[in-house]
Design an enzyme around this catalytic site. Structure first.
Site, PDB file in Angstrom:
ATOM      1  N   CYS A 339       0.799  -1.233   0.000  1.00  0.00           N
ATOM      2  CA  CYS A 339       0.000   0.000   0.000  1.00  0.00           C
ATOM      3  C   CYS A 339       0.832   1.284   0.000  1.00  0.00           C
ATOM      4  O   CYS A 339       0.445   2.241  -0.694  1.00  0.00           O
ATOM      5  CB  CYS A 339      -1.017  -0.001   1.132  1.00  0.00           C
ATOM      6  SG  CYS A 339      -0.485  -0.722   2.675  1.00  0.00           S
ATOM      7  N   ARG A 368       7.875 -10.825   5.308  1.00  0.00           N
ATOM      8  CA  ARG A 368       7.708 -10.631   6.752  1.00  0.00           C
ATOM      9  C   ARG A 368       8.616 -11.621   7.469  1.00  0.00           C
ATOM     10  O   ARG A 368       8.708 -12.790   7.076  1.00  0.00           O
ATOM     11  CB  ARG A 368       6.264 -10.913   7.180  1.00  0.00           C
ATOM     12  CG  ARG A 368       5.206 -10.231   6.332  1.00  0.00           C
ATOM     13  CD  ARG A 368       4.849  -8.850   6.820  1.00  0.00           C
ATOM     14  NE  ARG A 368       3.910  -8.213   5.906  1.00  0.00           N
ATOM     15  CZ  ARG A 368       2.591  -8.396   5.955  1.00  0.00           C
ATOM     16  NH1 ARG A 368       2.065  -9.191   6.865  1.00  0.00           N
ATOM     17  NH2 ARG A 368       1.801  -7.781   5.096  1.00  0.00           N
ATOM     18  N   GLN A 386       0.558 -11.132  -2.646  1.00  0.00           N
ATOM     19  CA  GLN A 386      -0.821 -10.725  -2.401  1.00  0.00           C
ATOM     20  C   GLN A 386      -1.473 -10.258  -3.703  1.00  0.00           C
ATOM     21  O   GLN A 386      -0.824  -9.583  -4.506  1.00  0.00           O
ATOM     22  CB  GLN A 386      -0.869  -9.573  -1.390  1.00  0.00           C
ATOM     23  CG  GLN A 386      -0.409  -9.952   0.007  1.00  0.00           C
ATOM     24  CD  GLN A 386      -0.414  -8.743   0.927  1.00  0.00           C
ATOM     25  OE1 GLN A 386       0.146  -7.704   0.607  1.00  0.00           O
ATOM     26  NE2 GLN A 386      -1.053  -8.880   2.076  1.00  0.00           N
ATOM     27  N   HIS A 390      -5.639  -1.250  -4.386  1.00  0.00           N
ATOM     28  CA  HIS A 390      -6.023  -0.102  -3.570  1.00  0.00           C
ATOM     29  C   HIS A 390      -6.875   0.829  -4.403  1.00  0.00           C
ATOM     30  O   HIS A 390      -6.492   1.212  -5.512  1.00  0.00           O
ATOM     31  CB  HIS A 390      -4.782   0.591  -3.016  1.00  0.00           C
ATOM     32  CG  HIS A 390      -3.989  -0.300  -2.117  1.00  0.00           C
ATOM     33  ND1 HIS A 390      -2.959  -1.090  -2.581  1.00  0.00           N
ATOM     34  CD2 HIS A 390      -4.135  -0.580  -0.800  1.00  0.00           C
ATOM     35  CE1 HIS A 390      -2.483  -1.808  -1.575  1.00  0.00           C
ATOM     36  NE2 HIS A 390      -3.177  -1.515  -0.492  1.00  0.00           N
ATOM     37  N   HIS A 520      -8.422  -0.859   0.783  1.00  0.00           N
ATOM     38  CA  HIS A 520      -7.466  -1.941   0.546  1.00  0.00           C
ATOM     39  C   HIS A 520      -8.278  -3.214   0.309  1.00  0.00           C
ATOM     40  O   HIS A 520      -9.237  -3.477   1.040  1.00  0.00           O
ATOM     41  CB  HIS A 520      -6.568  -2.182   1.762  1.00  0.00           C
ATOM     42  CG  HIS A 520      -5.868  -0.973   2.290  1.00  0.00           C
ATOM     43  ND1 HIS A 520      -4.499  -0.881   2.354  1.00  0.00           N
ATOM     44  CD2 HIS A 520      -6.335   0.191   2.807  1.00  0.00           C
ATOM     45  CE1 HIS A 520      -4.155   0.281   2.893  1.00  0.00           C
ATOM     46  NE2 HIS A 520      -5.261   0.949   3.181  1.00  0.00           N
TER      47      HIS A 520
END
Length: 644
Positions: A339, A368, A386, A390, A520
């Site tokens: 984002c 992560r 992912q 947005h 989102h």
């Protein structure tokens, strides 16, 4: 003096103070009193026997409640400990919490003693014997000095270490039967509720998770109030083992892991890559129809990008640490979120109210840091992609855009056979607002808009506090798979805060500058996690349009290999994916191998098929479908294979 007790249905009852949870349950109904396991008091779970002395909001917890199950399994861990102490005198105890499905206890059996799978039946039998005594779980406040004295006499250094870190006045013991444990609770009323017991496995665990400490023995178990429920659980467990995406991932040659590449970083094999790309193509088509524009952003970003967004403050410790350039001293992070990058794309030129909504979509890989002990196949990894998008819109467009995303998520679920789902409205924790950014009135507005959009689409929703993202509330889709297990898949979030932090603007019809609202959304969520759930949901039997190998051409013997190769080539020209199995093996073996690989169609060719220019069709799991011309098969296949 009376206390006012507010119940979940909105009614308020008065009781003489103090009042116990068991008394409240009895006043409501005999059935509730019979099934009550614990009570939630102002959001905190208590024993039913603990007195309530002030006005409170309460909920009686049964086996049907998450808190009820957790309390039941915590009490079962104490029952396990009592059984171990009876069978192995001198055993010492670490910790024994409830977990998502059951409980465990870490124990030290002492020198020259060990536990194996063969010992579990005897421990289970002792647990059942003790449970039948219906011993009450009794809570007792103790001083730190008395607690230290008790476990010093018992010689349990693990409990002594735990007590040393506690404040005096906040220490409680629980006793049931002949067993006493250091514990803050809560617990069910008595062991009599525990009717079915199963110890699942034995493992090793370092004391307090530190490899420098002693390795203890960890026993995992699960219990139920009815034997039938245990039998159903064990059946699901066996089915889950067969469907385990890690097992099927190897067998179907979809993905692999390499220690040299790094833990939690999947390698997609050719067949898995086809599966992944088919899902991406499916989503790209849906996004084009819905008006999204594709974008691509880097795998790294400057540290200040994530400082601005707030991700570094909130998740910096869970990110891979900064990468420093050799000469300039710049700091970069492996991208933890997409984002912030999309916010910078929005800022590349001035925007007018006429331009909105702007919908930016990316299959963006993020990273992560997950501890090695938390990694699990594709469901918990360190690098994942992912299907992120947005939407930047005006405030008056939020509800309409949110509803369109709901429709997209439901299209994904329907296309892939996920029919049982609940929409979870994930809200802030009102008691812990410092976890979040932004102003209260914007949070309230966003939460209201999400609920209104869900209601307008007729979604069955449940509100859960404390599950919001740090920048905004969200609608999470909790999907049940074929075995009844619940997974969080798609998510949609309303965000008034990142546009503020990134100073995003558009010029309104009043010729003034305004902030856009950001939505989102990720219908798949993590592509890795989605594929893992999909594999287990369909047991590797993918829809025809999605299957990496759709057909297998199987010549009965080498004499028919040339005709089989011709059939295979014609199928490839029609973009039908598959394999040609021209090994020198018997046809029975080839069929079994194709069935094991879950290939939807097998086309068998022999003397008759060559003579009549046909193929003998077998369907995975269904058997022989007869012989047809290749053209007939292809036309029927195309109809069945049409991608949603």
């Amino acid at each position: 003096m009376n206390v006012k007790i507010s119940l979940p249905d909105g009614t308020v009852r008065e009781y003489a103070s103090p009042v116990k949870g068991s008394e409240i349950a009895s006043s409501i109904s005999e059935g509730l009193a019979r099934n009550a396991l614990a009570i939630e008091v102002n959001g905190e779970i208590w024993d039913l026997s603990r007195p309530i002395t002030e006005d409170a909001a309460v909920k009686i917890l049964t086996w049907n409640d998450k808190g009820g199950k957790s309390t039941f399994w915590h009490s079962s861990a104490h029952l396990l400990a009592e059984a171990l102490e009876a069978l192995y005198p001198g055993v010492k105890f670490g910790i024994g919490p409830a977990i998502d499905n059951g409980f465990y206890y870490d124990v030290d059996l002492g020198e020259n003693r060990s536990l194996g799978e063969h010992d579990l039946a005897a421990i289970e039998a002792k647990m059942k014997e003790l449970a039948k005594k219906e011993s009450a779980y009794i809570r007792k406040d103790v001083s730190k000095a008395d607690a230290l004295d008790y476990f010093s006499k018992k010689g349990d250094q693990y409990k002594l270490e735990l007590i040393s870190g506690l404040d005096d006045g906040k220490i409680t013991f629980y006793q049931q039967g002949n067993f006493t444990d250091l514990c803050r609770g809560p617990h069910i009323p008595s062991t009599g509720s525990i009717k079915a017991v199963k110890l699942l496995n034995v493992a090793g665990a370092y004391w307090r998770g530190n490899e420098k400490n002693k390795m203890l023995t960890r026993l995992y178990g699960i219990t139920f109030p009815k034997q039938k429920e245990l039998e159903e659980y064990l059946h699901v467990l066996e089915e889950a083992k067969k469907r385990d995406h890690r097992k099927l991932g190897r067998e179907l040659e979809l993905f692999a892991f390499s220690e040299k590449v790094g833990m939690g970083l999947p390698l997609w094999l050719p067949k898995g890559t086809i599966l992944r790309e088919r899902l991406e193509q499916f989503m790209r088509r849906a996004q084009v129809r819905a008006g999204y524009d594709p974008v691509v952003t880097p795998h790294i970003g400057g540290k200040n990008l994530y400082v601005t967004s707030g991700h570094y403050e909130k998740y910096g410790k869970d990110s891979f640490q900064p990468i420093h350039t050799p000469d300039e001293g710049e700091e970069f992070l492996l991208k933890p979120m997409n984002c912030p990058h999309h916010c910078e794309i929005y800022k590349t030129k001035p925007r007018s109210y006429r331009d909105l909504p702007i919908r930016l979509a990316e299959f963006g890989t993020v990273y992560r840091y997950e501890q090695s002990g938390e990694l699990h196949g594709l469901t918990r990894v360190r690098g994942f992609t992912q299907d992120d998008a947005h939407i930047f819109c005006r405030p008056d467009q939020v509800k309409e855009e949110f509803i369109k995303v709901i429709d997209l998520v439901l299209h994904v679920f329907k296309s892939l056979g996920f029919e049982n789902y609940t929409a979870q409205v994930s809200l802030r924790d009102p008691a812990n607002k410092e976890k979040y950014i932004g102003q209260d009135h914007l949070w309230d507005k966003a939460e209201r808009e999400i609920q209104e959009a869900a209601d307008e689409r007729g979604l069955k929703t449940v509100a859960v506090e404390g599950e919001a993202a740090f920048y905004g509330p969200k609608l999470d889709f909790m999907v049940k798979d074929a075995l009844g297990r619940s997974w969080q898949l798609g998510t949609i979030q309303v965000d008034y805060n990142l546009p503020e932090r990134f100073e995003l603007e558009y010029v309104g019809s009043d010729n003034q500058k305004h902030r856009p609202v950001m939505i989102h959304r990720a219908p798949f969520g993590s592509l890795e996690r989605f594929i893992a759930v999909l594999i287990e949901h369909c047991a590797g039997n993918f829809p025809l349009w999605l299957a990496p190998d759709q057909i297998a051409v199987l010549p009965i013997s080498e004499r028919f290999n040339d005709y089989a190769a011709k059939v295979y080539a014609l199928l490839k020209e029609q973009d039908i994916r598959g394999v040609l199995d021209d090994r020198d093996e018997k046809i029975g073996r080839k069929i079994r191998d194709a069935e094991t690989k879950k290939i939807p169609y097998m086309l068998i060719v022999g003397e008759r098929e060559v003579a009549e220019n046909q193929v003998a069709v077998r369907k995975h799991g269904e058997g022989d479908k007869g012989s047809v011309s290749l053209d007939t098969f292809i036309s029927g296949f195309k109809v069945e294979c049409a991608a949603p």
